[in-house]
Write an enzyme that holds these catalytic residues in place. Sequence first.
Site, short mmCIF file in Angstrom:
data_model
loop_
_atom_site.label_atom_id
_atom_site.label_comp_id
_atom_site.label_asym_id
_atom_site.label_seq_id
_atom_site.Cartn_x
_atom_site.Cartn_y
_atom_site.Cartn_z
N LYS A 130 0.56 -0.89 0.27
CA LYS A 130 0.25 0.06 -0.01
C LYS A 130 1.14 1.58 0.01
CE LYS A 130 -1.77 2.02 3.32
NZ LYS A 130 -2.38 1.74 5.06
N ASP A 148 -6.57 1.63 0.69
CA ASP A 148 -6.79 1.57 2.51
C ASP A 148 -8.25 1.39 2.83
OD1 ASP A 148 -8.51 3.72 2.09
OD2 ASP A 148 -6.79 5.04 2.94
#
Length: 259
Positions: A130, A148
Amino acid sequence: MTRSATETDLGRTRRARRIGRVLTETHPDAHCELDHTSPLELAVATILSAQCTDKKVNEVTPKLFARYPTAADYAAANRAELEELIRPTGFYRNKTSSLIQLGQALVDRYDGRVPGRLVDLVTLPGIGRKTANVILGNAFDVPGITVDTHFQRLVHRWQLTTETDPVKIEHAIGAMFPKRDWTMLSHRIIFHGRRVCHARKPACGACTLTKLCPSYGTGPTEPAAAAKLLKGPRARDLAAAAGVDPELVPVQAVRAEAP
Ligand code: SF4
């Protein structure tokens, strides 16, 4: 029956792209909310953002970036001093370890520079997929999808994918959009999640996506109740974009920090 049970893949992709277009109009201000001027600063800010608001990170980083301008500075940091500087972001002992190890790895393996490839970034301490995508998309202009918690929640509410693994979500959503749109799409989805489609009470009655969202009704649909749930400095613009009287948005909502 859920929409996903009757919708074809092509229909879902078309709806996804319509959602993308509405979000482009709804959030013209969408951007990476972590202040930075270099890949290293963004890498550091992203590590600090774990379990912490971007606003809090942005309060801490000016002093931090001035004190530690290079990877070598983090590698040689005094642990107690660094801990003290980043303490307001929480989990500061772990984060300090990550920053020192990140500095050391960058100096040892990449001549002190943050690499611009996913395969390299994910080998660095404190940097998962991420974070790597945030860095690629915002510091290197390499398109990246940032999955997220907001991104996951919203694509599930929109029934664009049933995948739960972030990497699989990234691939499923990535396949629906041109690559060049990935970074901004991520920002817009995260903006919508922070300002409109909240985890606990989404502002359904003041949302621009009501016609495209199978989860409409998860939160209040009555405009006055929904308008109170909008957040951020553009809360009144968001209401107007959804056809709701901006006067219904209380002043606290405009001042409220988007989580
Ligand atoms: S209609 Fe409700 S659930 Fe759907 S995107 Fe908007 S706020 Fe979220």
